[in-house]
Each structure stands twice: as structure tokens, then as C-alpha cells.
Design a protein around this motif. Structure first.
Motif, short mmCIF file in Angstrom:
data_model
loop_
_atom_site.label_atom_id
_atom_site.label_comp_id
_atom_site.label_asym_id
_atom_site.label_seq_id
_atom_site.Cartn_x
_atom_site.Cartn_y
_atom_site.Cartn_z
N GLU A 111 0.49 -1.27 0.17
CA GLU A 111 -0.17 -0.24 -0.52
C GLU A 111 0.22 0.73 0.10
OE1 GLU A 111 -2.46 -0.38 3.99
OE2 GLU A 111 -3.94 -2.02 2.68
N PRO A 112 0.16 2.14 -0.65
CA PRO A 112 1.08 3.31 -0.79
C PRO A 112 1.46 4.12 1.19
CG PRO A 112 -0.84 4.19 -2.30
CD PRO A 112 -0.91 2.38 -1.31
N PRO A 113 2.19 4.62 1.32
CA PRO A 113 2.49 5.06 2.41
C PRO A 113 1.39 6.07 3.13
CG PRO A 113 4.71 5.44 1.47
CD PRO A 113 2.87 4.78 0.74
N MET A 114 0.82 5.16 4.39
CA MET A 114 -0.57 6.55 5.43
C MET A 114 -1.02 6.17 6.63
SD MET A 114 -3.48 3.39 4.34
CE MET A 114 -2.92 2.91 2.46
N PRO A 115 -1.31 6.91 7.30
CA PRO A 115 -0.70 6.89 8.75
C PRO A 115 -1.75 5.33 9.00
CG PRO A 115 -2.20 9.21 8.01
CD PRO A 115 -1.92 8.64 6.82
N GLN A 116 -1.52 5.00 10.44
CA GLN A 116 -1.02 4.03 10.88
C GLN A 116 -2.87 3.70 10.87
OE1 GLN A 116 1.21 1.35 11.33
NE2 GLN A 116 -1.03 0.16 12.22
N PHE A 142 -8.04 11.10 -4.65
CA PHE A 142 -8.39 13.02 -4.71
C PHE A 142 -7.86 13.46 -4.39
CE2 PHE A 142 -11.77 10.60 -7.52
CZ PHE A 142 -11.25 11.08 -8.77
N ILE A 143 -7.48 13.19 -3.12
CA ILE A 143 -7.22 14.43 -2.00
C ILE A 143 -5.77 13.50 -1.81
CG2 ILE A 143 -7.01 14.72 0.15
CD1 ILE A 143 -10.37 14.33 0.19
N ASP A 144 -5.40 12.19 -1.14
CA ASP A 144 -3.81 12.33 -1.35
C ASP A 144 -2.95 11.98 -2.64
OD1 ASP A 144 -4.55 12.17 1.20
OD2 ASP A 144 -5.14 9.70 1.58
N LYS A 145 -4.07 11.83 -3.08
CA LYS A 145 -3.02 11.65 -4.95
C LYS A 145 -2.11 10.35 -4.74
CE LYS A 145 -5.15 16.35 -6.31
NZ LYS A 145 -4.07 17.67 -6.95
N ASP A 146 -2.43 9.30 -4.15
CA ASP A 146 -1.32 8.38 -4.08
C ASP A 146 -2.00 7.59 -5.42
OD1 ASP A 146 -3.30 7.55 -3.23
OD2 ASP A 146 -2.49 6.59 -1.27
N GLY A 147 -2.67 7.20 -5.59
CA GLY A 147 -2.12 5.61 -6.96
C GLY A 147 -3.01 5.10 -6.45
N LEU A 148 -3.60 5.12 -4.54
CA LEU A 148 -4.22 3.71 -4.48
C LEU A 148 -5.01 3.37 -5.98
CD1 LEU A 148 -4.02 2.35 -1.99
CD2 LEU A 148 -6.31 3.09 -1.39
N LEU A 149 -6.23 3.58 -6.12
CA LEU A 149 -7.05 3.20 -7.14
C LEU A 149 -6.61 2.55 -8.65
CD1 LEU A 149 -10.57 5.73 -7.36
CD2 LEU A 149 -10.29 3.01 -7.19
N ALA A 150 -5.56 2.85 -8.69
CA ALA A 150 -4.96 2.32 -10.03
C ALA A 150 -4.23 1.18 -9.84
CB ALA A 150 -3.56 3.50 -10.08
#
Length: 237
Positions: A79-84, A175-183
Motif C-alpha cells: 500500500e502507499p504510505p499512510m497513517p497507522q 483525489f486528496i492524497d493523490k497516491d494512486g491507490l485506485l490504480a
């Protein structure tokens, strides 16, 4: 912002099963509400539509079995980096969705199997009532049907809530984090990725497990339907 060219996606089998199950569940929830509001009686198409609803529910359960086995044999991409707290929430929602993917169609299957209104046939072919109900009288089956009708309806609201959280999280990441998770689950539509961590393994085990479950239930159903009725203590059949 994450570099999508370096981000890995899910396998093609996982993606196909994910979207197939998601679309079927969403459609079935809407379909179920329509059926609840339909009038029955002579000439009504409701019974036929209920059979379709039940058949698709069985199909969702079998696809979910395949999805879970595939997931166990093919870990998801990082997963992309995100808070715990976000990781914990995402994991909890995913686990609950997997539980609901089994519990919701199974509760509907039990409800349909307990019903005395009509047979439960898989798209009008094989009898797929769960074993154990054929030898029960109508009075014993009625409270089971009513109880699981309530369970099935309540689970629909739970899965709606979980899906809303799941979609809200995906939209936030996109759309907020723009980390490409949906890709990772919709490559091409939301950007190109580096591909899955591996090509995938265990298709025979995943889809074989679904086939075995279906074969076991249909075989047990046929044997149960063909067995003689159990005699009551008074000697009556």
C-alpha cells in the motif's frame, strides 16, 4: 504524490473477481429492494425473479470463495504510505467485507432453502437447497425462513455501510492524497502501474474450491430430496 510507474497493482484475476463481485452485490441489493416492493400472486413475475436473485446470490458466494482463496495465495501489492489509523481502518473494512461476502449470500441461501414456497434451483437447472431442510415440516421451517430473512435484510445495510467506507477511502486516496491507490485495482483507468508483484498462482485451487463447494451442496441436496421422510414419534411420515 506516488509515482504510479513504480507502484504495483493487483493480479488480473484479483481485479476481475473484485469488480465482478462488487457489481453483482450492488445490483443484488437494488434488486432485493425491488422484489420486496413487488406484488406476488397469480401471473406475477415475482417468483421467477426471486429464483434469479437466489441464483445470482449463490454465484456471488462461489466467486467469493474463489476470491478469498486467491487472496490467501497471492498477497496484495504494498500500500502507499499512510497513517497507522488509516491502515487499521482500511484493514478492518476489508476483513468485514470479506466476511459479508460470505455471510450475506449464505444467509439468503439458508432463507431460500427453508422456504416452502418454491424450490431453489440454480438458474432453473440444478436444485441447490442446502441439505437438512427437506425432511423438516413447514412449521419448523417457517421460523428459520423468517429469522434469516431478517438477518439477510440487516446484513444488506451493514454491507452498504462498509461499501460506503470503502469507496470513500478510495476517493480520498485518489483525489486528496493523490497516491494512486485506485490504480492498483483499476489500472489504465486511473493510471499505469508497474504490474503485479507476481503473475499469480493458485487459479486451480481458487476456482476448484468454488466448484467443490457447489458440487458438494448440489449432491447433498439431491440425496436429501431423494431420501424418505423421517417418521414422527406417532408413526406418521
Amino acid at each position: 504524490m506516488t509515482d504510479l510507474a513504480q507502484q504495483q497493482r493487483y493480479t488480473s484475476v484479483a481485479i476481475a473477481l473484485h469488480w465482478a463481485i462488487a457489481l453483482l452485490i450492488a445490483g443484488m441489493i437494488a434488486f432485493g429492494w425491488i422484489l420486496e416492493d413487488m406484488a406476488g400472486g397469480p401471473g406475477s413475475p415475482k417468483v421467477s425473479l426471486i429464483q434469479v436473485h437466489e441464483s445470482v446470490g449463490v454465484a456471488i458466494l462461489l466467486l467469493s470463495v474463489a476470491r478469498i482463496v486467491w487472496r490467501l495465495m497471492n498477497p496484495p501489492p504494498p500500500e502507499p504510505p499512510m497513517p497507522q489509523w488509516q491502515k487499521l481502518l482500511a484493514t478492518s473494512v476489508h476483513i468485514l467485507l470479506y466476511v459479508l461476502m460470505i455471510a450475506m449470500p449464505l444467509s439468503g441461501w439458508i432463507m431460500a432453502s427453508a422456504s416452502t414456497a418454491h424450490d431453489t434451483r440454480f438458474f432453473g437447472t440444478l436444485e441447490v437447497s442446502l441439505p437438512g431442510f427437506a425432511g423438516m415440516d413447514a412449521e419448523a421451517r417457517k421460523p428459520i425462513e423468517e429469522g434469516f430473512h431478517s438477518v439477510h435484510g440487516n446484513l444488506a445495510w451493514v454491507i452498504i455501510a462498509m461499501l460506503a467506507l470503502h469507496v470513500a477511502g478510495a476517493v480520498k486516496h485518489q483525489f486528496i492524497d493523490k497516491d494512486g491507490l485506485l490504480a492498483r485495482m483499476a489500472p489504465g483507468l486511473f493510471g499505469r502501474t508497474a504490474g503485479p508483484p507476481a503473475s499469480g498462482k493458485g487459479a486451480l485451487w481458487a476456482f476448484g474450491a468454488a466448484v467443490v463447494v457447489f458440487a458438494a451442496v448440489t449432491s447433498a441436496s439431491l440425496l436429501s430430496a431423494g431420501a424418505p421422510a423421517t417418521a414422527s414419534p406417532t408413526g406418521e411420515a
